[in-house]
Design an enzyme around this catalytic site. Structure first.
Site, short mmCIF file in Angstrom:
data_model
loop_
_atom_site.label_atom_id
_atom_site.label_comp_id
_atom_site.label_asym_id
_atom_site.label_seq_id
_atom_site.Cartn_x
_atom_site.Cartn_y
_atom_site.Cartn_z
N SER A 139 -26.91 -4.45 3.14
CA SER A 139 -26.69 -5.89 3.23
C SER A 139 -27.25 -6.39 4.55
CB SER A 139 -25.19 -6.19 3.18
OG SER A 139 -24.91 -7.52 3.59
N TYR A 152 -16.07 -5.94 5.78
CA TYR A 152 -17.37 -5.78 5.13
C TYR A 152 -18.42 -5.28 6.11
CZ TYR A 152 -21.24 -6.91 1.97
OH TYR A 152 -22.35 -6.85 1.16
#
Length: 238
Positions: A139, A152
């Site tokens: 990501s 995250y």
């Protein structure tokens, strides 16, 4: 994609979104694909759309579940896969003091522990064969910090670290490893997100990548000549 014809692949979180797109693209390239996801009914429906594919229900955060899935996959494929795509991931946004312990553990286990468990299950055989390719879907948050991303970012920074360790360990073995790190991508992972940054701005309809953009990046990495390793691909919206 005749370069991939006859190979085998495992794709996690393959019942929808990016994982489903990767599985379908591999199937269309004459790869025998094992689709892995937690929800069996959805997984079976997706598998019906990909000729020759196999659906294996698995909780990627549970070592015993992964072990059972790996045993079944090895049996179905008569050995480990040629390609492993670690795509499973979940996402939520909250400032640190509002992030519950349960949410933190769930995000870290899904985005970091799960990929490691699948690598551990199949890497040994890849090294023995001196061939194989591990693709990790990272990501933008594996290199850039955003507020509201304590869990995250920790998980994605961690999975990038695992990738880099693998890259160091696998040089010269014939096994390749690639990290694909996209910016925000238009998938169901955003359905329950009401803010992108709880400190500075609400969730807006900013431009996003589409799942197919990530699929094409994965295919690019997988179809390079065997002497070429694509270490990392970072994708952003133009």
């Amino acid at each position: 994609m005749t370069e991939l014809s006859g190979r085998t692949a495992v794709v996690t979180a393959a019942s929808r979104g990016i994982g489903a797109g990767i599985a379908e693209a591999l199937g269309a390239s004459w790869v025998r694909v094992v689709l892995v996801a937690r929800t069996e009914a959805t997984l079976q429906e997706r598998s019906k759309k990909i000729k020759g594919s196999i659906a294996v229900a698995c909780d990627v955060t549970d070592p015993k579940s992964v072990e059972r899935a790996a045993q079944r996959i090895n049996g179905e494929l008569s050995g480990g896969p040629d390609i492993l795509v670690n795509n499973a991931g979940i996402f939520s946004v909250a400032v640190a003091e509002e992030t519950t312990a349960e949410a933190f553990l769930d995000i870290v286990n899904t985005n970091l522990v799960g990929p490691f468990l699948f690598v551990r299950a199949f890497l040994g055989e890849m090294k023995k064969r001196q061939a194989g390719h591990i693709v990790t879907i990272g990501s933008i948050a594996d290199r850039t910090i955003f507020s509201g991303n304590a869990a995250y970012s920790a998980a994605k920074f961690g999975v990038r670290a695992v990738h880099e360790v693998l890259r160091a360990e696998l040089r010269g073995t014939g096994v390749r490893t690639t990290l694909v790190s996209p910016a925000a991508t238009n998938t169901e992972i955003w359905n329950n997100v009401t803010v992108t940054d709880p400190v500075t701005r609400p969730h807006d309809k900013r431009p996003m990548l589409e799942p197919e953009d990530v699929v094409q990046a994965v295919l690019f990495a997988l179809t390079r000549r065997e002497r070429v390793n694509i270490d990392e691909l970072r994708l952003s919206h133009s």
